[in-house]
Design a protein around this motif. Structure first.
Motif, PDB file in Angstrom:
ATOM      1  N   ARG B 170      68.635  43.279  92.770  1.00  0.00           N
ATOM      2  CA  ARG B 170      69.418  42.061  92.970  1.00  0.00           C
ATOM      3  C   ARG B 170      70.388  41.812  91.825  1.00  0.00           C
ATOM      4  N   GLN B 171      69.898  41.929  90.621  1.00  0.00           N
ATOM      5  CA  GLN B 171      70.759  41.708  89.471  1.00  0.00           C
ATOM      6  C   GLN B 171      71.913  42.699  89.437  1.00  0.00           C
ATOM      7  N   ARG B 172      71.624  43.939  89.763  1.00  0.00           N
ATOM      8  CA  ARG B 172      72.684  44.948  89.725  1.00  0.00           C
ATOM      9  C   ARG B 172      73.739  44.651  90.771  1.00  0.00           C
ATOM     10  N   VAL B 173      73.309  44.304  91.957  1.00  0.00           N
ATOM     11  CA  VAL B 173      74.284  44.005  93.012  1.00  0.00           C
ATOM     12  C   VAL B 173      75.133  42.804  92.618  1.00  0.00           C
ATOM     13  N   LEU B 174      74.497  41.798  92.052  1.00  0.00           N
ATOM     14  CA  LEU B 174      75.256  40.623  91.631  1.00  0.00           C
ATOM     15  C   LEU B 174      76.298  40.994  90.581  1.00  0.00           C
ATOM     16  N   LYS B 175      75.891  41.828  89.635  1.00  0.00           N
ATOM     17  CA  LYS B 175      76.841  42.277  88.616  1.00  0.00           C
ATOM     18  C   LYS B 175      77.990  43.051  89.255  1.00  0.00           C
ATOM     19  N   LEU B 176      77.662  43.845  90.236  1.00  0.00           N
ATOM     20  CA  LEU B 176      78.705  44.615  90.916  1.00  0.00           C
ATOM     21  C   LEU B 176      79.685  43.682  91.615  1.00  0.00           C
ATOM     22  N   LEU B 177      79.159  42.671  92.265  1.00  0.00           N
ATOM     23  CA  LEU B 177      80.031  41.712  92.947  1.00  0.00           C
ATOM     24  C   LEU B 177      80.955  41.034  91.938  1.00  0.00           C
ATOM     25  N   GLU B 178      80.402  40.728  90.788  1.00  0.00           N
ATOM     26  CA  GLU B 178      81.226  40.132  89.738  1.00  0.00           C
ATOM     27  C   GLU B 178      82.357  41.088  89.339  1.00  0.00           C
ATOM     28  N   THR B 179      82.012  42.334  89.179  1.00  0.00           N
ATOM     29  CA  THR B 179      83.021  43.342  88.837  1.00  0.00           C
ATOM     30  C   THR B 179      84.097  43.426  89.915  1.00  0.00           C
ATOM     31  N   LEU B 180      83.665  43.421  91.167  1.00  0.00           N
ATOM     32  CA  LEU B 180      84.615  43.540  92.272  1.00  0.00           C
ATOM     33  C   LEU B 180      85.520  42.318  92.349  1.00  0.00           C
ATOM     34  N   LEU B 181      84.956  41.195  91.953  1.00  0.00           N
ATOM     35  CA  LEU B 181      85.772  39.978  91.953  1.00  0.00           C
ATOM     36  C   LEU B 181      86.888  40.084  90.907  1.00  0.00           C
ATOM     37  N   CYS B 182      86.596  40.737  89.815  1.00  0.00           N
ATOM     38  CA  CYS B 182      87.628  40.946  88.796  1.00  0.00           C
ATOM     39  C   CYS B 182      88.699  41.917  89.297  1.00  0.00           C
ATOM     40  N   LEU B 183      88.289  42.902  90.057  1.00  0.00           N
ATOM     41  CA  LEU B 183      89.251  43.885  90.563  1.00  0.00           C
ATOM     42  C   LEU B 183      90.145  43.290  91.642  1.00  0.00           C
ATOM     43  N   ALA B 184      89.624  42.327  92.405  1.00  0.00           N
ATOM     44  CA  ALA B 184      90.436  41.667  93.421  1.00  0.00           C
ATOM     45  C   ALA B 184      91.127  40.482  92.768  1.00  0.00           C
ATOM     46  N   ASP B 185      92.318  40.721  92.255  1.00  0.00           N
ATOM     47  CA  ASP B 185      92.986  39.675  91.493  1.00  0.00           C
ATOM     48  C   ASP B 185      93.347  38.503  92.395  1.00  0.00           C
ATOM     49  N   GLY B 186      93.091  37.344  91.864  1.00  0.00           N
ATOM     50  CA  GLY B 186      93.497  36.142  92.588  1.00  0.00           C
ATOM     51  C   GLY B 186      92.382  35.556  93.428  1.00  0.00           C
ATOM     52  N   THR B 205      68.975  52.942  96.797  1.00  0.00           N
ATOM     53  CA  THR B 205      69.099  53.543  98.115  1.00  0.00           C
ATOM     54  C   THR B 205      69.935  52.639  99.014  1.00  0.00           C
ATOM     55  N   VAL B 206      70.401  53.223 100.106  1.00  0.00           N
ATOM     56  CA  VAL B 206      71.178  52.470 101.080  1.00  0.00           C
ATOM     57  C   VAL B 206      70.402  51.248 101.564  1.00  0.00           C
ATOM     58  N   GLU B 207      69.161  51.456 101.870  1.00  0.00           N
ATOM     59  CA  GLU B 207      68.360  50.365 102.443  1.00  0.00           C
ATOM     60  C   GLU B 207      68.204  49.213 101.466  1.00  0.00           C
ATOM     61  N   THR B 208      67.945  49.548 100.226  1.00  0.00           N
ATOM     62  CA  THR B 208      67.796  48.482  99.231  1.00  0.00           C
ATOM     63  C   THR B 208      69.093  47.700  99.084  1.00  0.00           C
ATOM     64  N   ALA B 209      70.215  48.415  99.008  1.00  0.00           N
ATOM     65  CA  ALA B 209      71.501  47.735  98.910  1.00  0.00           C
ATOM     66  C   ALA B 209      71.696  46.814 100.108  1.00  0.00           C
ATOM     67  N   SER B 210      71.390  47.316 101.271  1.00  0.00           N
ATOM     68  CA  SER B 210      71.548  46.509 102.483  1.00  0.00           C
ATOM     69  C   SER B 210      70.676  45.266 102.440  1.00  0.00           C
ATOM     70  N   ARG B 211      69.444  45.439 102.047  1.00  0.00           N
ATOM     71  CA  ARG B 211      68.532  44.288 101.986  1.00  0.00           C
ATOM     72  C   ARG B 211      69.050  43.219 101.037  1.00  0.00           C
ATOM     73  N   VAL B 212      69.504  43.649  99.880  1.00  0.00           N
ATOM     74  CA  VAL B 212      69.996  42.673  98.896  1.00  0.00           C
ATOM     75  C   VAL B 212      71.226  41.948  99.429  1.00  0.00           C
ATOM     76  N   ILE B 213      72.163  42.704  99.985  1.00  0.00           N
ATOM     77  CA  ILE B 213      73.378  42.090 100.516  1.00  0.00           C
ATOM     78  C   ILE B 213      73.019  41.112 101.644  1.00  0.00           C
ATOM     79  N   SER B 214      72.114  41.499 102.503  1.00  0.00           N
ATOM     80  CA  SER B 214      71.731  40.617 103.610  1.00  0.00           C
ATOM     81  C   SER B 214      71.163  39.306 103.086  1.00  0.00           C
ATOM     82  N   ARG B 215      70.338  39.429 102.062  1.00  0.00           N
ATOM     83  CA  ARG B 215      69.763  38.211 101.504  1.00  0.00           C
ATOM     84  C   ARG B 215      70.836  37.331 100.885  1.00  0.00           C
ATOM     85  N   LEU B 216      71.759  37.949 100.162  1.00  0.00           N
ATOM     86  CA  LEU B 216      72.846  37.172  99.541  1.00  0.00           C
ATOM     87  C   LEU B 216      73.686  36.498 100.624  1.00  0.00           C
TER      88      LEU B 216
END
Lengths: 244, 244
Positions: B170-186, B205-216
Motif C-alpha cells: 500500500r505504501q509503495r503504491v501510494l508513493k508511486l501515485l504521488e510520483t505520477l502526480l508530479c509527472l502529470a503537470d497541472g 505481483t499483478v494481483e497485489t497491485a490490483s488489490r491495492v488499487i481497488s481498495r484505494l
DNA sequence: CGAGCCGTTGAGGGGATTCAAGCTCAGTGG
DNA sequence: CCACTGAGCTTGAATCCCCTCAACGGCTCG
C-alpha cells in the motif's frame, strides 16, 4: 535518529608523509582511477592538491546536506552511501570500493546527497572541487572520464535495484555476498556486514538477515571470522545462486 | 521473454514540419532543458540537427544493448526505462517525464543500458552524439549542465530505491501515485499504469497491485478513467500517505 | 463469436515480520 | 577476579502480508 554522530571531525586528516612519497603517477589505482588518462605533467600539478584522508571503521566522511567541497576516490576499503527513507529508516543506497568515485555532486557545487560512512578502515583521495575545475580547463580528456564515472554510478544503481531488491531474502543475501566478493579483490575473504546493515541494503529485518546467514553458514557457503570478516566458498555460493 | 518486439523501426521519425517551425529558443521546455543556458546563436546551429521523434503508447525508443547514437529529451508524455533481472523478470528502473534526459550513456559511445518504452504517447528531442560533442567544444557551459543531468538521474535512482522499494504494498503504491502526480503537470489527472507495470516498478505481483488499487478506489483516493488515466484526490492521497 | 489481454476477486500457503528470549563477547568498574 | 552492562547475533513462536493458483467478467479485435 542520528547516525554516527561525532566521528566527522577526526575523519579527514591533512596530507601526511605518504601523500608526498607516492605520486599519483605511481598510484596502484591509476589505471582504474579518474585521472588515469591524464598527461604526467598535469598529474604532477594535481598531486600537490590532493589530500589522502584515512577513515576508521564506521567513521563518517560526510553527512547528507553538508556543503560539497570535494569528491573522493576510494583507494582501499569499503564506503557505504546511505540516506533515510521517508519513514525514517536507514537505507544503504550504494557500496563504493577501491577505484570508485563518491561525492561527485560536490563537483557541481551541490551539497552531498547521501551520508558516506566507512564500512571497513579506508584510505581515500580527496579531490577538491576547485582543483578538478582547474583540471577540466587544462585537459579536455577529463570531462568525458568524469561523465563515465557518473554513468557508472547510475548503472550500478540500476543493477542494485534489479539484483538486490528482488527475490527472496535468501536470493538477495546471496547476491550481496557475490557483490562483496567482487569488492574484496583477490582472496576469498570478504567483509561481512552487520546484520542491521544487510537489512538496510536489502530491505530486510535484522532477524531475517541473521536467519539467512546462519543457514548459509550451516550449509558451508560461509564461514564467519573475527572482526566482521568471513571466508566464502565461491563454488558453493555460485551453486546456491544458480539454484532456485 | 521478449519485450515489445517489433515497434522500434517506426519509432523514430525523420524531422517533420514542426521541427522546422519552432526553434529550440522558443521551446516551452527551454528553461528546464539541457540547452537552457546556451547562447541563442549556438541554439540556432543546434536546432538544425535535432529531430523530434514521436512515440506511440508502448512504442519502443531503443533496446538495451543497442548502439547508443543519441540521447533524448522527453518533451511530453512519460517514458519508462526497464531492464531484466537475473531471474528474467522485467523491472522498471526509472520513469522519465517532460524535461528529463534519457539515454545519456549514448553520449559516451556506450550502448544503451536500459530499454526505453513510451508509457503514454510521447514527443521527444533527439540529441545525436556528434552534435552534442560539437557543442561541448563550442560552449563551456554545456558540460556542467550535462553533469547536472547525470547527477539528477543518480539522485532520482536513490529516491526511487528508498521511497518505492520499501514498506508495504500500500505504501509503495501510494508513493508511486504521488510520483505520477508530479509527472502529470497541472491537473489532478494522472497516467495510471497497467497493474503489471506497477508490479515491475514496485516489486509486487499483478494481483497485489490490483488489490491495492481497488481498495484505494473504494476509499475514494482514486477514480479510474478510460485510456489508463485516473483522477486523484490529492488530499486523500496525502492523508493516506501520512497515515501508517 | 471465440481468442486473448487486462483487471478483479477469492482461497490457501509460505515467507518475512514482529515480539520475545537467550546467547556470546568486549568493556567497565567494584 | 568477576559481576555488571550493553551491543550484536541467534533462535523460537505467532502473526500478517504478500504470493501463488485459480476462476471469472469486461473489453477489444480478428
Amino acid at each position: 535518529m542520528t547516525l554516527n554522530p561525532t566521528v566527522t571531525a577526526q575523519a579527514v586528516q591533512p596530507p601526511g608523509r605518504d601523500s608526498q612519497a607516492g605520486a599519483c603517477a605511481s598510484c596502484a589505482l591509476r589505471e582504474r582511477s579518474l585521472f588515469g588518462a591524464l598527461a604526467p605533467a598535469t598529474l604532477l600539478r594535481l598531486h600537490a592538491e590532493i589530500a589522502r584522508p584515512h577513515l576508521k571503521t564506521e567513521g563518517r566522511l560526510y553527512a547528507r546536506g553538508d556543503p560539497g567541497t570535494a569528491a573522493y576516490t576510494v583507494r582501499t576499503g569499503i564506503v557505504r552511501l546511505q540516506r533515510l527513507t521517508p519513514a525514517g529508516e536507514r537505507r544503504i543506497v550504494r557500496l563504493a570500493g577501491p577505484g570508485d568515485l563518491i561525492g561527485l555532486e560536490a563537483l557541481l557545487g551541490q551539497p552531498y546527497a547521501d551520508e558516506a560512512v566507512a564500512c571497513t578502515a579506508a584510505q581515500l583521495c580527496r579531490l577538491p572541487r576547485q582543483a578538478v575545475a582547474d583540471l577540466l580547463q587544462l585537459d579536455a580528456g577529463l570531462a568525458p572520464e568524469l561523465m563515465r564515472r557518473w554513468q557508472g554510478a547510475l548503472d550500478q544503481a540500476a543493477v542494485w535495484s534489479t539484483d538486490l531488491a528482488c527475490g527472496t531474502a535468501r536470493q538477495r543475501v546471496l547476491k550481496l555476498l557475490e557483490t562483496l566478493l567482487c569488492l574484496a579483490d583477490g582472496c576469498d575473504e570478504i567483509w561481512l556486514p552487520r546484520r542491521e546493515d544487510m537489512g538496510a541494503m536489502l530491505g530486510l529485518t535484522v532477524e531475517t538477515a541473521s536467519r539467512v546467514i546462519s543457514r548459509l553458514r550451516r550449509e558451508g557457503v560461509l564461514r564467519p571470522l573475527p572482526q566482521r570478516r568471513a571466508q566464502l566458498d565461491a563454488l558453493a555460493l555460485a551453486a546456491a545462486l544458480s539454484a532456485p
